[in-house]
Design an enzyme around this catalytic site. Structure first.
Site, PDB file in Angstrom:
ATOM      1  CG  HIS A 168      -0.830   2.629   4.910  1.00  0.00           C
ATOM      2  ND1 HIS A 168      -0.350   3.918   4.770  1.00  0.00           N
ATOM      3  CD2 HIS A 168      -1.508   2.352   3.761  1.00  0.00           C
ATOM      4  CE1 HIS A 168      -0.740   4.396   3.598  1.00  0.00           C
ATOM      5  NE2 HIS A 168      -1.427   3.465   2.961  1.00  0.00           N
TER       6      HIS A 168
ATOM      7  CG  HIS B 223      -1.418   7.501   0.396  1.00  0.00           C
ATOM      8  ND1 HIS B 223      -2.710   7.831   0.730  1.00  0.00           N
ATOM      9  CD2 HIS B 223      -1.408   6.161   0.181  1.00  0.00           C
ATOM     10  CE1 HIS B 223      -3.458   6.735   0.710  1.00  0.00           C
ATOM     11  NE2 HIS B 223      -2.694   5.711   0.379  1.00  0.00           N
TER      12      HIS B 223
END
Length: 588
Positions: free
Chosen positions: A55, A217
């Site tokens: 991320h 994700h």
């Protein structure tokens, strides 16, 4: 899969080490994959966050003054373990306690809460908040309730500022919770991401499709549908977020906007989306206190973005505006007011523009073996049509040995020429020279990149040669073509110290034989129609010969031998254009 890495098993540790090498004010505990400030201030609340890697810049990129004290890095898309988190809490404990910022995913909840329990058994004061800003779903494979996504970064900022000010743990938590209650996000993706250990995209999607309501994700969204425009995305996301925040469209409430990229989206598109979102908020009477645009919480290399809106009051504005200094976010000055100003979506005209040749076909007829002003107007109109029709093929050819923009760059200028065609032909066409000069001004201004100077100088030089003539003999047509060649070469000499010559792999390779053939035909006493056909064939052959040439100048000049096997796009384009123009001419 192509990634800059050694092996998937060592990726996270090597990445983390790279972060602290770039930001030596941070420390890296390799055993537990913890990135922290080098010096922990024990007189303030310690703020800890973290989660799966992938991320970036979240979460380690937000460690620094005014934001996080510690970030704990799990494996890609996997929560850090409770032991990693426990070690982070224990090694950064302060006299004022620790606040954990947890994103609402099952693994994060379990590991963070259990780590807090372990630390409390050691007598460390620990509390937590849970961020659940994603409005796409109430439940998913990864969470119970709404997911925590990019809005988490705003919580880091606000809670970090409150902690930096020395507030007690209960107040820092209350301020963080107040922020969470007023933050909503939703995302969309045009592609999946590629997890290093898997090596292939998580899901497959067609070029004309998007996933709406994705998380962070790489998982699919709540709906797969056709790609829509930036303005439509803005309308849809802003409406949904404001409705979820229960903000009335008639109120002038202040909001903060975050346009967050998912890792594979160019900043160009994120800023464009910000423009669309800002327009939409302005239409709904919302005041933007601050807009953040960039990659804040990504999904490796996924293309797409999320839109976050936070409804703000004086408390949230105060803590948001406090200074911070981290690798991924720096705030040091007071925010300037954001006032949306409308921009046009494209070139505007007072009439519908046709890119087809609309000039009277009688203007294509050549009389007395002379090229008249009307003939020239017809031919330039026909040239415009050919260039615009071939925009994509010219770009595709250019992509083999250049930067792929040739067709677009030239077509842009000729589209503008067509939009001003009525004005030019009505008010600037008393002579061939005046007409060509008016065309050159538009071409020089609107053709992109090097095409403007090159094509514009050809038209400009031709206009100077033609002067106040109403018609041109075949000898004068040949002279006009030679003038165009010299105009381009003079421009090259001014720019680079020398003009292109045959053999450099530029459009000159087609234009010179084209002009030379006109001269030969004029000397042989041939007519204009026959000369134009022979000259066009010479241009085509000149372009063909560039396939075997290593480029020395022009668009392919930097790629050397990689340009072999493909003709120069500019030379090829001239061959196509001149062939079309030759066949468009008719004899009386």
């Amino acid at each position: 899969m192509k990634k800059i890495m050694n092996q998937p098993e060592t990726l996270v540790r090597e990445m983390c080490n790279g972060i602290v090498l770039a930001h030596p004010n941070l420390a890296f505990n390799s055993k537990y994959k913890i990135i922290s400030k080098k010096q922990i201030n024990t007189n303030k609340v310690t703020l800890i966050s973290g989660g799966g890697s992938g991320h970036e810049p979240a979460h380690a990129g937000f460690v620094g003054k005014g934001m996080l004290d510690v970030a704990v890095c799990g494996d890609v898309f996997a929560s850090p373990s409770q032991i990693q988190l426990y070690q982070a809490i224990r090694n950064s404990a302060s006299d004022k306690g620790t606040l954990l910022v947890i994103k609402n995913y099952s693994g994060d909840i379990m590991n963070f809460k259990n780590a807090a329990h372990l630390a409390s058994e050691d007598g460390i004061q620990v509390d937590y908040v849970i961020v659940d800003d994603d409005i796409a779903v109430e439940d998913s494979l990864y969470t119970v309730g709404k997911r925590g996504v990019a809005g988490t970064v705003l919580v880091h900022k606000i809670a970090g500022a409150a902690a930096e000010a020395g507030l007690p743990l209960a107040e820092v938590k209350e301020i963080a919770q107040h922020a969470i209650a007023n933050i909503r996000s939703i995302g969309f993706a045009f592609t999946s991401c590629t997890v290093p250990a898997k090596g292939t995209p998580t899901f497959q999607i067609a070029d004309n499709e998007m996933e709406y309501g994705v998380g962070i994700h790489g998982e699919p969204g709540i709906k797969r549908e056709a790609v829509i425009s930036a303005d439509q995305l803005a309308d849809r996301t802003v409406t949904a977020l404001l409705n979820n925040l229960t903000i009335d469209n008639d109120t002038n409430e202040e909001v903060v906007v975050m346009i967050n990229g998912f890792g594979g989206t160019p900043l160009q598109e994120l800023y464009l989306l910000n423009n669309s979102v800002s327009r939409e908020l302005a239409s709904k009477n919302k005041i933007i206190y601050k807009a953040f645009v960039g990659n804040y919480m990504t999904s490796i290399d996924m293309t797409g973005a999320s839109v976050t809106i936070m409804k703000v009051d004086d408390t949230l504005k105060k803590w948001l505006a406090e200074p911070c200094h981290t690798p991924a976010l720096v705030i040091q000055d007071q925010f300037e007011p954001v006032t949306f100003t409308e921009v046009v979506h494209g070139e505007t005209t007072d009439h519908v523009v046709s890119y087809k040749n609309e000039t009277n076909t009688a203007y294509a007829v050549i009389s007395n073996n002379e090229l008249s002003l009307n003939n020239m107007i017809y031919l330039v109109d026909q040239m415009s049509e050919v260039i615009i029709e071939n925009e994509v093929p010219f770009c595709e050819l250019d992509a083999h040995a250049g930067d792929g923009d040739f067709g677009m760059s030239v077509a842009k200028g000729f589209k503008q020429l067509k939009s001003e065609w009525k004005e030019i032909t009505s008010n600037h066409s008393t002579t061939i020279g005046e007409f060509l000069d008016a065309c050159s001004m538009i071409i020089m201004e609107h053709c992109g990149g090097a095409s403007g100077p090159i094509w514009g100088s050809a038209f400009r030089a031709a206009s100077k040669y033609a002067g106040d003539k109403q018609s041109l003999s075949i000898h004068e047509v040949a002279g006009l073509m030679q003038a165009a060649v010299k105009g381009i070469q003079d421009t090259g000499e001014r720019s680079f110290g020398r003009g292109a010559v045959v053999g450099d792999k530029t459009l000159i390779d087609a234009l010179v034989p084209y002009a030379d053939t006109w001269e030969q035909c004029a000397s042989n006493g041939e007519n204009i129609k026959a000369a134009s056909l022979k000259a066009a064939e010479a241009a085509v052959q000149g372009a063909k010969q560039t396939e075997a040439i290593v480029a020395r100048m022009g668009r392919a000049g930097t790629v050397g031998e990689r340009s072999i096997g493909y003709p120069d796009a500019g030379a090829h384009g001239l061959g196509v254009i001149f062939t079309n123009l030759a066949h468009a001419m008719n004899e009386a």
